[in-house]
Write a protein that holds these residues in place. Structure first.
Motif, PDB file in Angstrom:
ATOM      1  N   GLN A 144       0.871  -1.178   0.000  1.00  0.00           N
ATOM      2  CA  GLN A 144       0.000   0.000   0.000  1.00  0.00           C
ATOM      3  C   GLN A 144       0.910   1.231   0.000  1.00  0.00           C
ATOM      4  OE1 GLN A 144      -3.447   0.036   0.032  1.00  0.00           O
ATOM      5  NE2 GLN A 144      -3.491  -2.195  -0.108  1.00  0.00           N
ATOM      6  N   ILE A 145       0.914   1.964  -1.095  1.00  0.00           N
ATOM      7  CA  ILE A 145       1.835   3.102  -1.203  1.00  0.00           C
ATOM      8  C   ILE A 145       1.256   4.316  -0.476  1.00  0.00           C
ATOM      9  CG2 ILE A 145       3.033   4.657  -2.784  1.00  0.00           C
ATOM     10  CD1 ILE A 145       3.104   2.425  -4.817  1.00  0.00           C
ATOM     11  N   GLU A 146       2.003   4.787   0.510  1.00  0.00           N
ATOM     12  CA  GLU A 146       1.566   5.941   1.289  1.00  0.00           C
ATOM     13  C   GLU A 146       1.848   7.231   0.525  1.00  0.00           C
ATOM     14  OE1 GLU A 146       3.753   5.388   4.874  1.00  0.00           O
ATOM     15  OE2 GLU A 146       2.663   3.570   5.432  1.00  0.00           O
ATOM     16  N   SER A 147       1.086   8.242   0.829  1.00  0.00           N
ATOM     17  CA  SER A 147       1.186   9.525   0.126  1.00  0.00           C
ATOM     18  C   SER A 147       2.615  10.069   0.157  1.00  0.00           C
ATOM     19  CB  SER A 147       0.241  10.539   0.775  1.00  0.00           C
ATOM     20  OG  SER A 147       0.335  11.785   0.135  1.00  0.00           O
ATOM     21  N   GLY A 148       3.100  10.445  -1.012  1.00  0.00           N
ATOM     22  CA  GLY A 148       4.431  11.038  -1.107  1.00  0.00           C
ATOM     23  C   GLY A 148       5.544  10.048  -1.376  1.00  0.00           C
ATOM     24  N   ASN A 149       5.250   8.759  -1.262  1.00  0.00           N
ATOM     25  CA  ASN A 149       6.278   7.739  -1.482  1.00  0.00           C
ATOM     26  C   ASN A 149       6.221   7.184  -2.905  1.00  0.00           C
ATOM     27  OD1 ASN A 149       7.245   7.884   1.104  1.00  0.00           O
ATOM     28  ND2 ASN A 149       6.276   6.010   1.827  1.00  0.00           N
ATOM     29  N   THR A 150       7.387   6.862  -3.441  1.00  0.00           N
ATOM     30  CA  THR A 150       7.432   6.067  -4.663  1.00  0.00           C
ATOM     31  C   THR A 150       7.287   4.600  -4.258  1.00  0.00           C
ATOM     32  OG1 THR A 150       9.826   5.734  -4.569  1.00  0.00           O
ATOM     33  CG2 THR A 150       9.039   7.711  -5.716  1.00  0.00           C
ATOM     34  N   LEU A 151       7.133   3.732  -5.238  1.00  0.00           N
ATOM     35  CA  LEU A 151       7.032   2.302  -4.947  1.00  0.00           C
ATOM     36  C   LEU A 151       8.262   1.809  -4.196  1.00  0.00           C
ATOM     37  CD1 LEU A 151       5.869  -0.573  -5.233  1.00  0.00           C
ATOM     38  CD2 LEU A 151       6.893  -0.658  -7.518  1.00  0.00           C
ATOM     39  N   ASP A 152       9.451   2.142  -4.710  1.00  0.00           N
ATOM     40  CA  ASP A 152      10.682   1.653  -4.077  1.00  0.00           C
ATOM     41  C   ASP A 152      10.855   2.215  -2.668  1.00  0.00           C
ATOM     42  OD1 ASP A 152      11.136   0.217  -6.333  1.00  0.00           O
ATOM     43  OD2 ASP A 152      12.893   1.344  -7.012  1.00  0.00           O
ATOM     44  N   GLU A 153      10.477   3.477  -2.483  1.00  0.00           N
ATOM     45  CA  GLU A 153      10.556   4.066  -1.140  1.00  0.00           C
ATOM     46  C   GLU A 153       9.624   3.330  -0.178  1.00  0.00           C
ATOM     47  OE1 GLU A 153      11.664   8.694  -2.407  1.00  0.00           O
ATOM     48  OE2 GLU A 153       9.581   8.091  -2.088  1.00  0.00           O
ATOM     49  N   GLN A 154       8.421   3.008  -0.659  1.00  0.00           N
ATOM     50  CA  GLN A 154       7.459   2.314   0.197  1.00  0.00           C
ATOM     51  C   GLN A 154       7.937   0.909   0.543  1.00  0.00           C
ATOM     52  OE1 GLN A 154       4.561   3.860   1.410  1.00  0.00           O
ATOM     53  NE2 GLN A 154       4.735   2.119   2.803  1.00  0.00           N
ATOM     54  N   LEU A 155       8.548   0.239  -0.422  1.00  0.00           N
ATOM     55  CA  LEU A 155       9.072  -1.105  -0.158  1.00  0.00           C
ATOM     56  C   LEU A 155      10.152  -1.067   0.917  1.00  0.00           C
ATOM     57  CD1 LEU A 155       9.261  -2.486  -3.810  1.00  0.00           C
ATOM     58  CD2 LEU A 155       7.671  -3.219  -2.016  1.00  0.00           C
ATOM     59  N   GLN A 189      13.334  -1.529  28.126  1.00  0.00           N
ATOM     60  CA  GLN A 189      13.776  -0.232  27.600  1.00  0.00           C
ATOM     61  C   GLN A 189      14.110  -0.329  26.109  1.00  0.00           C
ATOM     62  OE1 GLN A 189      16.957   0.821  30.448  1.00  0.00           O
ATOM     63  NE2 GLN A 189      15.735   2.622  30.975  1.00  0.00           N
ATOM     64  N   GLN A 190      14.792  -1.413  25.750  1.00  0.00           N
ATOM     65  CA  GLN A 190      15.127  -1.623  24.332  1.00  0.00           C
ATOM     66  C   GLN A 190      13.861  -1.735  23.485  1.00  0.00           C
ATOM     67  OE1 GLN A 190      18.165  -4.613  23.311  1.00  0.00           O
ATOM     68  NE2 GLN A 190      18.763  -4.613  25.459  1.00  0.00           N
ATOM     69  N   ILE A 191      12.883  -2.468  24.009  1.00  0.00           N
ATOM     70  CA  ILE A 191      11.619  -2.644  23.285  1.00  0.00           C
ATOM     71  C   ILE A 191      10.923  -1.301  23.085  1.00  0.00           C
ATOM     72  CG2 ILE A 191       9.279  -3.612  23.459  1.00  0.00           C
ATOM     73  CD1 ILE A 191      10.628  -6.052  24.879  1.00  0.00           C
ATOM     74  N   ASN A 192      10.878  -0.508  24.138  1.00  0.00           N
ATOM     75  CA  ASN A 192      10.224   0.806  24.041  1.00  0.00           C
ATOM     76  C   ASN A 192      10.938   1.720  23.048  1.00  0.00           C
ATOM     77  OD1 ASN A 192       8.172   0.231  25.854  1.00  0.00           O
ATOM     78  ND2 ASN A 192       9.365   0.889  27.635  1.00  0.00           N
ATOM     79  N   LYS A 193      12.266   1.631  23.034  1.00  0.00           N
ATOM     80  CA  LYS A 193      13.050   2.446  22.100  1.00  0.00           C
ATOM     81  C   LYS A 193      12.726   2.067  20.653  1.00  0.00           C
ATOM     82  CE  LYS A 193      17.818   3.699  20.944  1.00  0.00           C
ATOM     83  NZ  LYS A 193      19.256   3.431  21.213  1.00  0.00           N
ATOM     84  N   ILE A 194      12.646   0.757  20.398  1.00  0.00           N
ATOM     85  CA  ILE A 194      12.348   0.291  19.034  1.00  0.00           C
ATOM     86  C   ILE A 194      10.911   0.636  18.656  1.00  0.00           C
ATOM     87  CG2 ILE A 194      12.169  -1.746  17.537  1.00  0.00           C
ATOM     88  CD1 ILE A 194      14.437  -2.987  19.236  1.00  0.00           C
ATOM     89  N   LYS A 195       9.999   0.563  19.614  1.00  0.00           N
ATOM     90  CA  LYS A 195       8.601   0.927  19.339  1.00  0.00           C
ATOM     91  C   LYS A 195       8.489   2.390  18.928  1.00  0.00           C
ATOM     92  CE  LYS A 195       6.064  -2.498  22.072  1.00  0.00           C
ATOM     93  NZ  LYS A 195       5.232  -2.745  23.273  1.00  0.00           N
ATOM     94  N   LYS A 196       9.263   3.247  19.587  1.00  0.00           N
ATOM     95  CA  LYS A 196       9.263   4.670  19.218  1.00  0.00           C
ATOM     96  C   LYS A 196       9.827   4.862  17.811  1.00  0.00           C
ATOM     97  CE  LYS A 196       9.478   6.726  23.840  1.00  0.00           C
ATOM     98  NZ  LYS A 196      10.302   7.496  24.805  1.00  0.00           N
ATOM     99  N   GLU A 197      10.883   4.094  17.505  1.00  0.00           N
ATOM    100  CA  GLU A 197      11.463   4.161  16.160  1.00  0.00           C
ATOM    101  C   GLU A 197      10.450   3.694  15.122  1.00  0.00           C
ATOM    102  OE1 GLU A 197      15.316   2.488  13.624  1.00  0.00           O
ATOM    103  OE2 GLU A 197      15.115   1.975  15.746  1.00  0.00           O
ATOM    104  N   LEU A 198       9.699   2.655  15.476  1.00  0.00           N
ATOM    105  CA  LEU A 198       8.688   2.110  14.568  1.00  0.00           C
ATOM    106  C   LEU A 198       7.587   3.133  14.290  1.00  0.00           C
ATOM    107  CD1 LEU A 198       7.676  -0.395  13.030  1.00  0.00           C
ATOM    108  CD2 LEU A 198       6.567  -1.156  15.134  1.00  0.00           C
ATOM    109  N   GLU A 199       7.218   3.886  15.313  1.00  0.00           N
ATOM    110  CA  GLU A 199       6.182   4.916  15.136  1.00  0.00           C
ATOM    111  C   GLU A 199       6.612   5.987  14.140  1.00  0.00           C
ATOM    112  OE1 GLU A 199       5.416   6.430  19.013  1.00  0.00           O
ATOM    113  OE2 GLU A 199       4.412   4.602  19.716  1.00  0.00           O
ATOM    114  N   GLY A 200       7.925   6.208  14.062  1.00  0.00           N
ATOM    115  CA  GLY A 200       8.430   7.252  13.170  1.00  0.00           C
ATOM    116  C   GLY A 200       8.701   6.796  11.751  1.00  0.00           C
ATOM    117  N   VAL A 201       8.538   5.500  11.512  1.00  0.00           N
ATOM    118  CA  VAL A 201       8.816   4.974  10.161  1.00  0.00           C
ATOM    119  C   VAL A 201       7.615   5.206   9.256  1.00  0.00           C
ATOM    120  CG1 VAL A 201       9.280   2.901   8.809  1.00  0.00           C
ATOM    121  CG2 VAL A 201      10.428   3.235  10.998  1.00  0.00           C
TER     122      VAL A 201
END
Length: 201
Positions: A144-155, A189-201
């Motif tokens: 599912q291509i999000e707004s502003g992304n090309t296909l390769d960027e979305q992949l 703590q590591q899990i929470n850090k990665i979850k925050k990173e995931l939210e920003g992807v």
């Protein structure tokens, strides 16, 4: 095949021995192909002359190959090797008995789930073959291509998300098994850090 126009149909067998010779394959690759694949045939050619869609800047034509498999639990490296070695853009129809899946190589090997053979169809959607091929990639990988992304960027975004989600799952399992409070806290703590990173992807 795949509901494609009759004008695109071909019947060109690709003998495995000729394939091995042309691409100078090593013994291990040959053995994988022999173990997994019964036969390969080019069954459709999608080109401006055949479908009256303009060629693209990158995609001038593409082909559909029918790959008859000996078993469903094939080695993915086999299909990736074939897809990468053939110089043209190639949509693979992997068939095993009454089921089939679509596959192609774009950045990595992409596949649909197994389905009954007759349920597959491909729509040639786009003003140029660049657009048609991109839409086929989208169909195969289900992105599912999000707004502003090309296909390769979305992949790349989707791959990053999957990687982070796997890491969260791995660390969560470790945290559940860990009995030492300090280590358990560090894992949390590591899990929470990665979850925050995931939210920003």
């Amino acid at each position: 095949m795949l509901g494609l126009p009759k004008a695109t149909e071909l019947h060109k067998q690709l003998p495995k021995k000729a394939f091995y010779a042309k691409f100078q394959m090593n013994t291990a690759a040959k053995e994988r192909i022999d173990a997994d694949i019964s036969k390969i045939a080019i069954v459709n050619e999608i080109s401006p002359a055949k479908v009256h869609i303009a060629e693209g800047e990158k995609v001038k034509t593409f082909f559909v190959a029918q790959v008859t498999l000996k078993k469903k639990d094939f080695d993915e490296r086999t299909i990736a090797t074939i897809a990468k070695l053939i110089p043209q853009n190639m949509l693979l129809v992997l068939e095993c008995k009454e089921e089939a899946k679509l596959a192609l190589y774009h950045i990595k090997l992409m596949q649909t789930p197994w389905q009954p053979k007759e349920s597959f169809s491909v729509e040639l959607k786009g003003a140029t073959l660049d657009a048609v091929w991109e839409n086929i990639i989208i169909q195969v990988c289900g992105v599912q291509i999000e707004s502003g992304n090309t296909l390769d960027e979305q992949l790349k975004v989707d791959d990053k998300r999957q990687m982070l989600e796997k890491e969260i799952t791995r660390l969560d399992k470790l945290a559940r098994k860990e009995k030492e409070p300090k280590k358990k806290f560090e894992l949390a703590q590591q899990i929470n850090k990665i979850k925050k990173e995931l939210e920003g992807v």
